[in-house]
Design an enzyme around this catalytic site. Structure first.
Site, PDB file in Angstrom:
ATOM      1  N   GLY A   1      44.319  50.266  39.590  1.00  0.00           N
ATOM      2  CA  GLY A   1      43.380  51.351  39.901  1.00  0.00           C
ATOM      3  C   GLY A   1      42.894  51.209  41.338  1.00  0.00           C
ATOM      4  O   GLY A   1      43.660  50.872  42.245  1.00  0.00           O
ATOM      5  N   LYS A   2      41.602  51.398  41.517  1.00  0.00           N
ATOM      6  CA  LYS A   2      41.057  51.396  42.882  1.00  0.00           C
ATOM      7  C   LYS A   2      41.047  50.009  43.530  1.00  0.00           C
ATOM      8  O   LYS A   2      40.794  49.895  44.720  1.00  0.00           O
ATOM      9  CB  LYS A   2      39.641  51.976  42.860  1.00  0.00           C
ATOM     10  CG  LYS A   2      39.646  53.467  42.543  1.00  0.00           C
ATOM     11  CD  LYS A   2      38.260  54.050  42.636  1.00  0.00           C
ATOM     12  CE  LYS A   2      38.288  55.525  42.266  1.00  0.00           C
ATOM     13  NZ  LYS A   2      36.968  56.031  41.920  1.00  0.00           N
TER      14      LYS A   2
ATOM     15  N   GLY B   1      28.079  30.227  40.911  1.00  0.00           N
ATOM     16  CA  GLY B   1      26.769  30.638  40.404  1.00  0.00           C
ATOM     17  C   GLY B   1      26.092  29.613  39.500  1.00  0.00           C
ATOM     18  O   GLY B   1      24.899  29.738  39.221  1.00  0.00           O
TER      19      GLY B   1
ATOM     20  N   GLU C   1      37.439  34.851  31.155  1.00  0.00           N
ATOM     21  CA  GLU C   1      36.729  33.708  31.725  1.00  0.00           C
ATOM     22  C   GLU C   1      36.143  32.832  30.603  1.00  0.00           C
ATOM     23  O   GLU C   1      36.124  31.600  30.706  1.00  0.00           O
ATOM     24  CB  GLU C   1      35.612  34.185  32.664  1.00  0.00           C
ATOM     25  CG  GLU C   1      34.966  33.067  33.453  1.00  0.00           C
ATOM     26  CD  GLU C   1      34.001  33.612  34.502  1.00  0.00           C
ATOM     27  OE1 GLU C   1      34.387  33.651  35.692  1.00  0.00           O
ATOM     28  OE2 GLU C   1      32.877  34.008  34.141  1.00  0.00           O
TER      29      GLU C   1
HETATM   30  N1  UDP Z   1      41.019  44.234  38.288  1.00  0.00           N
HETATM   31  C1  UDP Z   1      41.772  45.290  38.731  1.00  0.00           C
HETATM   32  N2  UDP Z   1      41.328  46.563  38.488  1.00  0.00           N
HETATM   33  C2  UDP Z   1      40.157  46.823  37.845  1.00  0.00           C
HETATM   34  C3  UDP Z   1      39.382  45.735  37.386  1.00  0.00           C
HETATM   35  C4  UDP Z   1      39.838  44.452  37.638  1.00  0.00           C
HETATM   36  O1  UDP Z   1      42.824  45.095  39.324  1.00  0.00           O
HETATM   37  O2  UDP Z   1      39.818  47.990  37.672  1.00  0.00           O
HETATM   38  C5  UDP Z   1      41.519  42.864  38.520  1.00  0.00           C
HETATM   39  C6  UDP Z   1      41.327  42.455  39.974  1.00  0.00           C
HETATM   40  O3  UDP Z   1      42.340  41.568  40.351  1.00  0.00           O
HETATM   41  C7  UDP Z   1      40.003  41.754  39.946  1.00  0.00           C
HETATM   42  C8  UDP Z   1      40.074  41.037  38.623  1.00  0.00           C
HETATM   43  O4  UDP Z   1      40.769  41.935  37.751  1.00  0.00           O
HETATM   44  O5  UDP Z   1      39.852  40.906  41.050  1.00  0.00           O
HETATM   45  C9  UDP Z   1      38.733  40.647  37.990  1.00  0.00           C
HETATM   46  O6  UDP Z   1      37.847  41.730  37.951  1.00  0.00           O
HETATM   47  P1  UDP Z   1      36.549  41.798  38.890  1.00  0.00           P
HETATM   48  O7  UDP Z   1      36.886  41.274  40.234  1.00  0.00           O
HETATM   49  O8  UDP Z   1      36.015  43.212  38.842  1.00  0.00           O
HETATM   50  O9  UDP Z   1      35.570  40.802  38.148  1.00  0.00           O
HETATM   51  P2  UDP Z   1      34.354  40.032  38.847  1.00  0.00           P
HETATM   52  O10 UDP Z   1      34.924  39.142  39.917  1.00  0.00           O
HETATM   53  O11 UDP Z   1      33.455  41.075  39.428  1.00  0.00           O
HETATM   54  O12 UDP Z   1      33.750  39.265  37.716  1.00  0.00           O
END
Ligand code: UDP
Ligand code: MN
Length: 377
Positions: free
Chosen positions: A147-148, A258, A326
């Site tokens: 996606g984005k 964190g 996670e």
């Molecule tokens: N990701 C993606 N598209 C999305 C949501 C997540 O490609 O719409 C992948 C992307 O590689 C991202 C990872 O899943 O870095 C983990 O999600 P995100 O970074 O949003 O989690 P956070 O680091 O905020 O916990």
């Protein structure tokens, strides 16, 4: 008495035709009693052998308990690249004398199971490079840009080219539903990028969690033949300083920035016993970040297989762990200890002010507008 070999054949192969021929043609016995004695002796030996082996194999199984999850999810050895590496340092290499008395005292640099925790000042980058570069290793790096999130790729790749495993063979595997939007980034020599199309989703939780499954199947279909080590990284991040061979190990995890100063009861582990990611309040080593997993290809294969399966079991019970993959990762690593632990230098967050023990930020998550980039909030 020496029997001609031909005498035994009929007994062993049980051919009555040959037996008759032998008796009449080559033997001088008046009865056919002796071949049956021999048959009996062979039978007793086979029986004893069976009893002996079944007893010992049972003992072996008892002595080396193998986790059922791990046993059923290992890549069989011949399928991965062979690897025999010693820590060979070139002669006449000059570097600072290591001390057993002086070193970092503000942070802990080893886990209670004696895995190193990698902090600036605990390793000599020149020495590390001189040991690892001649091994001609290939490092797989998986990154999802669904996606984005494809918009994060350029910075991720450009900064990786500057800081990540410089001087090594690196194979990036970019997973996206928008292959046409993958930017073209100049890669230095020995580095390669492949784009693998994956489905999109309207839930970020699903995109994030499906990474385990997709990494597992891609290791099976190609990475196991193409790389020695693998790192699986979040795309919404940038490299800022060296991330080198000091990070290599059999199973590598990173301490989440964190929670490294928190007590285990404050860790956001999955706390519902109904989930396969459950960790009781009085257990837990560190809180590991899901934005990085690494290690030998076969070890990460096992990890992704187990996490993916546990995730599916939870889904079958209509439960989604608190922090999706996670949470499953943290549960896995609690009972399958990492052989190397990266300090939060290797996983920072841009919104977080640098703390005094973090001397260098090597990799950090960018500040993102969740409503803007995620398909759901
Ligand atoms: N990701 C993606 N598209 C999305 C949501 C997540 O490609 O719409 C992948 C992307 O590689 C991202 C990872 O899943 O870095 C983990 O999600 P995100 O970074 O949003 O989690 P956070 O680091 O905020 O916990
Ligand atoms: Mn992220």
């Amino acid at each position: 008495m020496i029997y001609p070999l031909s005498y035994f054949w009929p007994v062993l192969i049980g051919s009555t035709k040959y037996f008759r021929y032998s008796i009449s043609g080559t033997m001088r016995f008046s009865t056919n009693f002796k071949p049956y004695v021999l048959l009996l002796v062979v039978g007793i030996f086979l029986l004893l052998g069976y009893v002996y082996f079944s007893f010992f194999s049972e003992r072996l199984n008892r002595d080396i308990p193998v986790d059922e999850d791990v046993k059923s999810s290992s890549l069989s050895k011949p399928m991965v690249r062979s690897r025999v590496w010693n820590m060979v340092s070139p002669e006449k290499l000059l570097y600072k004398q290591p001390s057993v008395l002086v070193g970092r005292t503000d942070v802990v640099t080893v886990t209670p199971w004696l895995a190193s925790i990698i902090w600036e000042g605990t390793f000599d980058p020149v020495l590390v490079d001189n040991i690892y570069k001649p091994m001609n290793l290939t490092i797989a790096t998986t990154v999802f840009a669904v996606g984005k999130y494809v918009s994060f790729l350029r910075d991720f790749l450009e900064t990786a080219e500057m800081h990540f495993m410089v001087g090594f063979n690196v194979r990036y595997y970019v997973f996206t539903d928008r292959p046409q939007d993958v930017p073209s980034v100049n890669l230095t020599q020995g580095r390669h990028l492949s784009v693998i199309q994956v489905p999109g989703s309207n839930r970020w939780q699903e995109i994030s969690a499906r990474r385990m499954e997709i990494i597992q199947t891609t290791i099976e279909s190609q990475i196991r033949r193409e790389a020695d080590y693998i790192f699986c990284l979040d795309v919404d991040s940038k490299f800022h300083a060296r991330w080198g061979a000091e990070s290599l190990g059999r199973l590598v995890a990173v301490i989440h920035p964190g929670y490294y100063a928190q007590t285990r009861a404050k860790f956001p582990y999955e706390r519902r016993p109904a989930s396969t990611a459950y960790i009781p309040m009085d257990e837990g080593d560190y809180y590991y970040g899901g934005a990085m997993i690494g290690g030998f290809v076969e070890d990460v294969y096992t990890l992704t297989t187990v996490c993916r399966n546990q995730f599916a079991v939870d889904a079958g019970n209509s439960i989604e762990a608190a922090w999706q993959e996670e949470s499953h990762l943290n549960r896995y690593l609690l009972y399958n200890k990492p052989s190397k632990v990266l300090s939060p230098e290797y996983l920072w967050q841009d919104f977080k002010a640098k703390t005094k023990e973090v001397k260098v930020i090597r990799f950090s998550g960018v500040i993102k507008n969740y409503a803007e980039v995620r398909p759901n909030v």
